[in-house]
Enzyme design. Structure first.
Site, PDB file in Angstrom:
ATOM      1  N   ASP A 197      17.423  65.241  47.859  1.00  0.00           N
ATOM      2  CA  ASP A 197      16.823  64.015  47.344  1.00  0.00           C
ATOM      3  C   ASP A 197      15.453  64.342  46.775  1.00  0.00           C
ATOM      4  O   ASP A 197      14.965  65.477  46.875  1.00  0.00           O
ATOM      5  CB  ASP A 197      16.663  62.984  48.468  1.00  0.00           C
ATOM      6  CG  ASP A 197      17.989  62.351  48.861  1.00  0.00           C
ATOM      7  OD1 ASP A 197      18.939  62.425  48.072  1.00  0.00           O
ATOM      8  OD2 ASP A 197      18.057  61.791  49.965  1.00  0.00           O
ATOM      9  N   LYS A 219      17.230  59.784  43.878  1.00  0.00           N
ATOM     10  CA  LYS A 219      17.177  58.440  43.318  1.00  0.00           C
ATOM     11  C   LYS A 219      15.723  57.990  43.290  1.00  0.00           C
ATOM     12  O   LYS A 219      14.911  58.410  44.113  1.00  0.00           O
ATOM     13  CB  LYS A 219      17.993  57.465  44.171  1.00  0.00           C
ATOM     14  CG  LYS A 219      19.441  57.857  44.393  1.00  0.00           C
ATOM     15  CD  LYS A 219      20.115  56.851  45.315  1.00  0.00           C
ATOM     16  CE  LYS A 219      21.574  57.205  45.580  1.00  0.00           C
ATOM     17  NZ  LYS A 219      21.698  58.407  46.439  1.00  0.00           N
TER      18      LYS A 219
END
Length: 407
Positions: A197, A219
């Protein structure tokens, strides 16, 4: 000269003569290695008594005999009687069986190493020349500490056709590289590929060998270029290639990290999956900002919610009535909406609010205000994600200030 040699004793009979603490320690190590241990002694200490309940341990409650050596692969002579121990080792040597003499190592043909296991590798330390058990253990302990904290390349070098891969979900913590767990660091050192991530200790990726594949699936608020279904597919596909796959996440995989969905995807595909818990930002961000989520005489409960959508009524009511601290993850974008909902549940305007950005990193910033002012203050300050919002009296900066007594 002593030679270090790894010996496979799994499923093979060994003799432990003696029932005292020394014999029990050596027997426990042999049991852990999968040996079939035959203990011969009239009496046993408490530690040995615990061991004889193991399926792989048999206890002959009598004096040891030289014939007990026959048919074994390894002998530990630890009766406490040097003449008996020496005789057992001599019998073992004649029979070409390695032995350890606990009272006098020169009478045996082997020495027990002080060992430490790390990521599927066993490191052993033995004395060269005259035995010095205390020194050996001290060196082993120092090596164990080094292995736990060092940046090592622990990837498997010898691969086998058809070898099954695996997935390790690692909670990387809130951001600071030294807040990832030791087990998490070890998993990174074993990784062939890291699926990462944008949050968490991403600086650690620069310490990995250059040929470790890094797949960025991060994200950002309102922008999810790689859907969760595609992340699941990547994890499964990489593991099916026989690789060790680390899924590096910020915080904890099971606290709004979709770790459960990834575990399900792996298990449905028949992929071995392990979860390494991490330090959740829900707990660590307030701590790094000096905010106790519970405080005696102030509040004794906590509600943790995500702020992507309206907060549930139960959590709003608890925060409004000040029976629980409210912690909101990923709530900056809808901050005005969350404040409006708290006010609608009769939360007082003077209720303290703190917003912690980039917690635990060098960029950490804490913005505090009352509920009635926080939206404007946050706007003026340019508060941005990633941030954790804390609502409750514990967020009052004066809470932990030294008390002033009159006089």
């Amino acid at each position: 000269m002593t030679t270090l040699l790894g010996v496979d004793l799994v499923g093979r009979p060994v003799l432990v003569a003696g029932g005292g603490p020394v014999a029990a320690t050596k027997a426990a190590a042999l049991v852990a290695d999968g040996a079939l241990v035959h203990v011969v002694t009239p009496i046993v200490c408490e530690a040995m008594l615990d061991l004889v309940d193991e399926v792989s341990v048999t206890w002959s409650q009598r004096e040891v005999a030289l014939a007990d050596v026959d048919g074994t692969w390894f002998v530990v002579a630890a009766t406490g009687d040097l003449s008996v121990d020496r005789s057992l080792c001599e019998r073992a040597t004649v029979s070409r069986i390695f032995s350890v003499c606990a009272g006098a190592s020169e009478h045996g043909t082997a020495r027990n190493a002080a060992v430490t296991d790390h990521a599927g590798v066993r490191v052993g330390v033995v004395s060269v020349g005259r035995p010095d058990p205390a020194r050996v253990v001290s060196v082993r302990n120092a090596l164990a500490v080094h292995l736990e904290g060092a940046d090592l390349d622990l990837r498997a070098r010898r691969t086998h056709p058809g070898r099954a891969g695996r997935v390790i979900l690692v909670g990387g913590g809130p951001g600071a590289t030294d807040l990832i767990t030791v087990r998490g660091r070890r998993a990174l050192a074993e990784a062939d590929v890291v699926v990462t991530d944008r949050l968490g200790p991403v600086e650690l990726l620069r310490t990995l060998p250059i040929n470790v594949e890094i797949i960025d699936v991060g994200k950002s608020p309102g922008h999810h270029p790689i859907p969760q279904s595609e992340i699941n597919r990547i994890l499964v596909e990489q593991a099916q290639r026989g690789r060790t796959v680390v899924r590096l996440k910020g915080g904890d995989p099971f606290v709004y990290g979709r770790g459960g969905e990834e575990v399900i995807a792996c298990r449905e595909a028949g992929i071995a999956v392990e979860v390494v818990p991490g330090v959740s930002s829900a707990l660590s961000a307030p701590g790094a900002a000096g905010i106790p989520l519970t405080h005696r005489g102030t509040v004794g409960a906590v509600h943790i919610v995500h702020g992507h959508e309206p907060i549930n009524t139960h959590a709003l009511s608890a925060a409004a009535t000040e029976t629980a601290t409210l912690v909101v993850l990923m709530g900056v974008r809808l901050l005005a909406d969350h404040v409006r909902d708290l006010v609608a549940h009769d939360a007082p305007d003077d209720l303290p609010v703190a917003i912690i950005e980039d917690a635990t990193t060098a960029r950490q910033r804490v913005t505090t205000a009352t509920l009635g002012e926080i939206v404007g203050v946050a706007l003026d300050a340019g508060v941005r994600a990633p941030a954790v919002i804390v609502v409750g009296r514990v967020a009052d900066p004066a809470l932990l200030a030294p008390s002033r007594q009159a006089g």
